[in-house]
Design a protein around this motif. Structure first.
Motif, PDB file in Angstrom:
ATOM      1  N   THR A 129      -2.562   2.772   6.750  1.00 58.75           N
ATOM      2  CA  THR A 129      -3.741   3.615   6.804  1.00 58.75           C
ATOM      3  C   THR A 129      -4.944   2.915   6.181  1.00 58.75           C
ATOM      4  N   ASN A 130      -6.066   3.614   6.106  1.00 61.15           N
ATOM      5  CA  ASN A 130      -7.291   3.016   5.567  1.00 61.15           C
ATOM      6  C   ASN A 130      -7.404   3.252   4.058  1.00 61.15           C
ATOM      7  N   ARG A 131      -8.416   2.658   3.470  1.00 68.63           N
ATOM      8  CA  ARG A 131      -8.567   2.701   2.017  1.00 68.63           C
ATOM      9  C   ARG A 131      -8.750   4.129   1.503  1.00 68.63           C
ATOM     10  N   LYS A 132      -9.513   4.932   2.214  1.00 70.02           N
ATOM     11  CA  LYS A 132      -9.775   6.301   1.774  1.00 70.02           C
ATOM     12  C   LYS A 132      -8.474   7.078   1.599  1.00 70.02           C
ATOM     13  N   LEU A 133      -7.590   6.977   2.585  1.00 74.96           N
ATOM     14  CA  LEU A 133      -6.328   7.711   2.508  1.00 74.96           C
ATOM     15  C   LEU A 133      -5.375   7.097   1.490  1.00 74.96           C
ATOM     16  N   LEU A 134      -5.479   5.775   1.285  1.00 72.60           N
ATOM     17  CA  LEU A 134      -4.664   5.151   0.238  1.00 72.60           C
ATOM     18  C   LEU A 134      -5.031   5.711  -1.133  1.00 72.60           C
ATOM     19  N   LEU A 135      -6.325   5.902  -1.355  1.00 68.45           N
ATOM     20  CA  LEU A 135      -6.771   6.465  -2.633  1.00 68.45           C
ATOM     21  C   LEU A 135      -6.269   7.888  -2.810  1.00 68.45           C
ATOM     22  N   GLU A 136      -6.200   8.641  -1.706  1.00 70.55           N
ATOM     23  CA  GLU A 136      -5.653   9.996  -1.774  1.00 70.55           C
ATOM     24  C   GLU A 136      -4.163   9.952  -2.125  1.00 70.55           C
ATOM     25  N   LYS A 137      -3.456   8.986  -1.546  1.00 67.32           N
ATOM     26  CA  LYS A 137      -2.034   8.834  -1.849  1.00 67.32           C
ATOM     27  C   LYS A 137      -1.825   8.546  -3.332  1.00 67.32           C
ATOM     28  N   LEU A 138      -2.670   7.697  -3.883  1.00 62.77           N
ATOM     29  CA  LEU A 138      -2.559   7.373  -5.305  1.00 62.77           C
ATOM     30  C   LEU A 138      -2.922   8.577  -6.167  1.00 62.77           C
ATOM     31  N   SER A 139      -3.882   9.344  -5.706  1.00 65.39           N
ATOM     32  CA  SER A 139      -4.337  10.497  -6.482  1.00 65.39           C
ATOM     33  C   SER A 139      -3.296  11.604  -6.539  1.00 65.39           C
ATOM     34  N   ASN A 140      -2.622  11.858  -5.409  1.00 63.84           N
ATOM     35  CA  ASN A 140      -1.644  12.955  -5.412  1.00 63.84           C
ATOM     36  C   ASN A 140      -0.199  12.483  -5.562  1.00 63.84           C
ATOM     37  N   HIS A 141      -0.026  11.182  -5.864  1.00 62.77           N
ATOM     38  CA  HIS A 141       1.303  10.613  -6.157  1.00 62.77           C
ATOM     39  C   HIS A 141       2.288  10.818  -4.996  1.00 62.77           C
ATOM     40  N   SER A 142       1.811  10.766  -3.767  1.00 61.66           N
ATOM     41  CA  SER A 142       2.687  11.006  -2.623  1.00 61.66           C
ATOM     42  C   SER A 142       3.341   9.738  -2.090  1.00 61.66           C
ATOM     43  N   SER A 143       3.006   8.579  -2.661  1.00 60.77           N
ATOM     44  CA  SER A 143       3.658   7.323  -2.294  1.00 60.77           C
ATOM     45  C   SER A 143       4.263   6.684  -3.535  1.00 60.77           C
ATOM     46  N   ASP A 144       5.432   6.072  -3.371  1.00 61.17           N
ATOM     47  CA  ASP A 144       6.034   5.352  -4.487  1.00 61.17           C
ATOM     48  C   ASP A 144       5.220   4.108  -4.821  1.00 61.17           C
ATOM     49  N   LEU A 145       4.783   3.428  -3.776  1.00 63.12           N
ATOM     50  CA  LEU A 145       4.095   2.158  -3.969  1.00 63.12           C
ATOM     51  C   LEU A 145       3.020   2.009  -2.893  1.00 63.12           C
ATOM     52  N   VAL A 146       1.866   1.505  -3.320  1.00 61.44           N
ATOM     53  CA  VAL A 146       0.759   1.228  -2.402  1.00 61.44           C
ATOM     54  C   VAL A 146       0.480  -0.267  -2.439  1.00 61.44           C
ATOM     55  N   VAL A 147       0.272  -0.859  -1.268  1.00 65.67           N
ATOM     56  CA  VAL A 147      -0.109  -2.266  -1.189  1.00 65.67           C
ATOM     57  C   VAL A 147      -1.504  -2.322  -0.580  1.00 65.67           C
ATOM     58  N   MET A 148      -2.438  -2.897  -1.328  1.00 64.58           N
ATOM     59  CA  MET A 148      -3.830  -2.885  -0.895  1.00 64.58           C
ATOM     60  C   MET A 148      -4.558  -4.098  -1.445  1.00 64.58           C
ATOM     61  N   GLY A 149      -5.803  -4.256  -1.034  1.00 67.29           N
ATOM     62  CA  GLY A 149      -6.606  -5.367  -1.509  1.00 67.29           C
ATOM     63  C   GLY A 149      -7.133  -5.135  -2.910  1.00 67.29           C
ATOM     64  N   GLU A 150      -8.276  -4.487  -3.008  1.00 65.36           N
ATOM     65  CA  GLU A 150      -8.920  -4.288  -4.302  1.00 65.36           C
ATOM     66  C   GLU A 150      -8.607  -2.898  -4.846  1.00 65.36           C
ATOM     67  N   PRO A 151      -7.836  -2.791  -5.930  1.00 67.76           N
ATOM     68  CA  PRO A 151      -7.509  -1.473  -6.482  1.00 67.76           C
ATOM     69  C   PRO A 151      -8.756  -0.793  -7.055  1.00 67.76           C
ATOM     70  N   PRO A 152      -8.802   0.533  -7.033  1.00 67.59           N
ATOM     71  CA  PRO A 152      -9.941   1.237  -7.618  1.00 67.59           C
ATOM     72  C   PRO A 152      -9.949   1.086  -9.135  1.00 67.59           C
ATOM     73  N   ALA A 153     -11.135   0.995  -9.692  1.00 68.06           N
ATOM     74  CA  ALA A 153     -11.253   0.786 -11.139  1.00 68.06           C
ATOM     75  C   ALA A 153     -11.297   2.098 -11.912  1.00 68.06           C
ATOM     76  N   ASP A 154     -11.467   3.220 -11.217  1.00 70.98           N
ATOM     77  CA  ASP A 154     -11.666   4.498 -11.904  1.00 70.98           C
ATOM     78  C   ASP A 154     -10.428   5.385 -11.897  1.00 70.98           C
TER      79      ASP A 154
END
Length: 297
Positions: A129-154
């Motif tokens: 998926t795209n970065r926006k949805l990856l951030l949502e996954k990280l926010s609601n803890h719905s993925s065990d692991l995310v693989v992405m380029g630049e992690p959010p700093a906030d």
């Protein structure tokens, strides 16, 4: 005393996350009326409205938002407990929920294939998926692991770089800039530039590091489509070199020689620092960090 069942919690969490009773029912493999009944019973038990419905859009009320966080906490602990028990009974099995940026899909799939050979009893669900949805996954803890380029700093995350990710400029094989041994950023800025949508890691990197603002209305939300647009002679694109290896080798597209390029970034494994990884997720994280560079060298 407020009482609620696990079915009610799972139903409410799915409806809020997916913003739809229909989508929640499909994910939970129950009928839409059954989901609606669970929510109504939950509302009666709590004694407050939890959802607001406008047309087909469903959103949580103020109290609903607070209760949603409770649901996430309870469900996360239940799922972790379930995973721990499964891993104790069979440490080589388990299920992985993995979400990856579109640009990482090709090599993550290859790593997963090798990992699956070592742990044939494990299962996984891979979402690209795209970065926006990856951030949502990280926010609601719905993925065990995310693989992405630049992690959010906030966000409160645990991140680990595991391989270099060179960002290059690509052009049609007949593009006039290919005749130059070196092109300046100024020369590049005069061309039609094709990029990912606003908010994507690639676009953020180029605009920040190179100080470039994109001069066209051409925004494409997938690497594959950007490559096809460049092949068609629509303009110059920016992609991870890992994603165009075959196209470059077969001269379908060409890499432009430009000042400050390639821009060297890294791929990262990312997960919340509030969630403990399951044993199989820990093994996969270690596997991709240790062998990722070797697999794709």
């Amino acid at each position: 005393m407020i009482n609620y069942t696990l079915k009610q919690l799972y139903s409410f969490e799915a409806v809020v996350r997916l913003k739809s009773f229909t989508k929640a029912s499909k994910e939970l493999y129950i009928t839409q009326p059954a989901v609606y009944m669970q929510i109504q019973q939950l509302i009666q038990n709590i004694g407050a409205e939890l959802l607001s419905t406008k047309g087909k859009k469903v959103s949580p009320t103020h109290i609903g938002k607070k209760f949603y966080q409770t649901c996430l906490t309870v469900i996360a602990k239940l799922e972790q407990s379930k995973a721990d028990i499964e891993q104790t009974l069979n440490p080589d099995s388990g299920h992985l929920e993995i979400s990856v940026a579109t640009t990482t899909n090709s090599f993550v799939s290859r790593v997963l294939a090798q990992f699956k050979q070592q742990y044939p009893d494990m299962t996984f669900h891979l979402e690209v998926t795209n970065r926006k949805l990856l951030l949502e996954k990280l926010s609601n803890h719905s993925s065990d692991l995310v693989v992405m380029g630049e992690p959010p700093a906030d966000m409160s995350l645990i991140t680990q770089p595991f391989m270099e990710n060179p960002l290059i400029a690509i052009a049609h094989p007949d593009h006039p800039l290919l005749k130059n041994k070196k092109n300046s950023i100024k020369a590049l800025s005069k061309e039609t530039l094709i990029t990912r949508e606003q908010g994507s890691g690639t676009r953020i990197t180029i605009e920040r590091i190179l100080g470039m603002k994109f001069n066209s209305e051409i925004e494409i939300n997938s690497n594959e489509a950007i490559i096809e647009a460049v092949q068609a002679g629509l303009g110059i694109g920016f992609v991870s070199k890992h994603t165009v290896k075959l196209e470059l080798e077969n001269d379908i597209i060409k890499q432009l020689n430009i000042d400050k390029f390639p821009v060297m970034r890294h791929w990262h494994t990312v997960h919340s620092n509030k969630t403990e990884l399951s044993p199989i997720a820990q093994r996969f994280k270690a596997f991709i960090i240790e062998s990722g560079q070797k697999v794709f060298s």
